[in-house]
Write a protein that holds these residues in place. Structure first.
Motif, PDB file in Angstrom:
ATOM      1  N   LEU A  78     -23.319-135.692  76.005  1.00 27.59           N
ATOM      2  CA  LEU A  78     -23.422-134.606  75.236  1.00 27.59           C
ATOM      3  C   LEU A  78     -22.781-134.759  73.951  1.00 27.59           C
ATOM      4  O   LEU A  78     -21.804-135.051  73.818  1.00 27.59           O
ATOM      5  N   SER A  79     -23.543-133.643  73.149  1.00 29.61           N
ATOM      6  CA  SER A  79     -23.631-133.892  71.675  1.00 29.61           C
ATOM      7  C   SER A  79     -22.754-132.440  71.198  1.00 29.61           C
ATOM      8  O   SER A  79     -24.110-131.447  71.269  1.00 29.61           O
ATOM      9  N   THR A  80     -21.618-131.996  70.657  1.00 30.15           N
ATOM     10  CA  THR A  80     -21.864-130.816  70.276  1.00 30.15           C
ATOM     11  C   THR A  80     -21.669-130.855  68.199  1.00 30.15           C
ATOM     12  O   THR A  80     -21.364-131.581  67.403  1.00 30.15           O
ATOM     13  N   LEU A  81     -21.816-129.490  67.285  1.00 28.55           N
ATOM     14  CA  LEU A  81     -22.074-129.061  66.348  1.00 28.55           C
ATOM     15  C   LEU A  81     -21.892-127.915  66.037  1.00 28.55           C
ATOM     16  O   LEU A  81     -21.926-126.926  66.572  1.00 28.55           O
ATOM     17  N   THR A  82     -20.633-128.103  65.087  1.00 22.84           N
ATOM     18  CA  THR A  82     -19.705-126.734  65.334  1.00 22.84           C
ATOM     19  C   THR A  82     -20.292-126.401  63.317  1.00 22.84           C
ATOM     20  O   THR A  82     -19.813-127.217  62.622  1.00 22.84           O
ATOM     21  N   VAL A  83     -20.646-125.681  63.021  1.00 24.35           N
ATOM     22  CA  VAL A  83     -20.865-124.901  61.208  1.00 24.35           C
ATOM     23  C   VAL A  83     -19.558-124.197  61.314  1.00 24.35           C
ATOM     24  O   VAL A  83     -18.770-122.927  61.675  1.00 24.35           O
ATOM     25  N   THR A  84     -18.310-124.744  60.471  1.00 28.44           N
ATOM     26  CA  THR A  84     -17.743-123.810  60.011  1.00 28.44           C
ATOM     27  C   THR A  84     -17.076-123.297  59.402  1.00 28.44           C
ATOM     28  O   THR A  84     -17.894-123.282  58.371  1.00 28.44           O
ATOM     29  N   SER A  85     -16.955-121.961  59.185  1.00 22.71           N
ATOM     30  CA  SER A  85     -17.146-121.438  57.656  1.00 22.71           C
ATOM     31  C   SER A  85     -18.490-120.541  57.506  1.00 22.71           C
ATOM     32  O   SER A  85     -18.228-120.687  56.632  1.00 22.71           O
ATOM     33  N   ALA A  86     -18.656-120.209  58.500  1.00 18.11           N
ATOM     34  CA  ALA A  86     -20.208-120.110  58.120  1.00 18.11           C
ATOM     35  C   ALA A  86     -20.917-119.204  57.233  1.00 18.11           C
ATOM     36  O   ALA A  86     -20.149-118.515  56.903  1.00 18.11           O
ATOM     37  N   HIS A  87     -21.119-119.459  55.770  1.00 17.36           N
ATOM     38  CA  HIS A  87     -22.529-118.125  55.140  1.00 17.36           C
ATOM     39  C   HIS A  87     -23.441-118.105  55.666  1.00 17.36           C
ATOM     40  O   HIS A  87     -24.464-119.243  55.923  1.00 17.36           O
ATOM     41  N   PRO A  88     -23.921-117.335  54.660  1.00 20.34           N
ATOM     42  CA  PRO A  88     -25.569-116.830  54.904  1.00 20.34           C
ATOM     43  C   PRO A  88     -26.506-118.208  54.455  1.00 20.34           C
ATOM     44  O   PRO A  88     -27.379-118.201  54.824  1.00 20.34           O
ATOM     45  N   GLU A  89     -26.181-119.209  53.591  1.00 20.83           N
ATOM     46  CA  GLU A  89     -27.101-120.201  53.166  1.00 20.83           C
ATOM     47  C   GLU A  89     -26.551-121.310  54.215  1.00 20.83           C
ATOM     48  O   GLU A  89     -27.221-122.303  54.304  1.00 20.83           O
ATOM     49  N   ASP A  90     -25.751-120.837  55.141  1.00 21.81           N
ATOM     50  CA  ASP A  90     -25.918-122.025  56.449  1.00 21.81           C
ATOM     51  C   ASP A  90     -27.552-121.700  57.395  1.00 21.81           C
ATOM     52  O   ASP A  90     -27.733-122.117  58.519  1.00 21.81           O
TER      53      ASP A  90
END
Lengths: 115, 115
Positions: free
Chosen positions: A76-88
């Motif tokens: 298991l690996s996780t990717l968390t996108v924090t404080s996401a913005h439209p460009e993400d």
């Protein structure tokens, strides 16, 4: 076999919120997992490499505080996108490699839309 | 740094015909691996074929075969008896030998099989 799953397959979130994407190797233990980003009609761009129990190695230009990667176990690996913005907004793909083998096995990808 | 070049952005071929996709690469390493991955409209990356640089024999997987020319740093993919399901983006990829864990991808070739 070599099956890699990703969850969710598609997620919509509001700007400023965080979203977590999971990557699992279902039938093997992965020594290394990789996270890629793919823009429409383009090739895969490596974001980071992670090994179980150690900190991820980020590629140049990838913000480690924005894209948090945790490799908690050999499956298991996780990717968390924090404080996401439209460009993400993008298509995120994970992959995993088996011990001793050079190829990567890819998950089905996660489409992230930030509104 | 290694580079992978795919000079054919798009190709199309009639069903049942044979098509060859080109790939060249640049490296100073003597031991490495080369791959062809397929990405159909579902966007799931699928390993098509793998070639180890130390092997002189060209890899073959059913209708898929490669022409590996080490001196010329060329690695083309031949698809025989093409089928509608072969319609996809095809990415050539390079991985260095022991100690180098990153895949370097080409820009891809969009292949369309015409019924």
């Amino acid at each position: 076999g070599a099956v890699v799953s990703q969850h969710p397959s598609w997620v919509i979130c509001k700007s400023g919120t965080s979203v977590k994407i999971e990557c699992r190797s279902l039938d093997f233990q992965a020594t290394t997992m990789f996270w890629y980003r793919q823009f429409p009609k383009q090739s895969l761009m490596l974001m980071a490499t992670s090994n179980e129990g150690s900190k991820a190695t980020y590629e140049q230009g990838v913000e480690k505080d924005k894209f948090l990667i945790n490799h908690a176990s050999l499956t298991l690996s996780t990717l968390t996108v924090t404080s996401a913005h439209p460009e993400d907004s993008s298509f995120y793909i994970c992959s995993a490699s088996k011990p001793g083998l050079p190829e990567e096995y890819f998950g089905p990808g996660t489409r992230l839309t930030v509104t | 740094a290694q580079t992978v070049t795919q000079s054919q952005p798009e190709m199309s071929v009639q069903e049942a015909e044979t098509v060859t996709l080109s790939c060249t690469y640049d490296t100073s390493e003597s031991n490495y691996y080369l791959f062809w991955y397929k990405q159909p409209p579902s966007r799931q990356m699928i390993l098509v074929i793998r070639q180890e640089a130390y092997k002189q024999q060209n890899a073959t997987e059913n209708r898929f075969s490669v022409n590996f020319q080490k001196a010329a740093k060329s690695f083309s993919l031949k698809i025989s008896d093409s089928q509608l399901g072969d319609t996809a983006m095809y990415f050539c990829a390079f991985r260095g030998g022991f100690g180098n864990e990153k895949l370097t991808f080409g820009t891809g070739t969009r292949l369309t099989i015409i019924p």
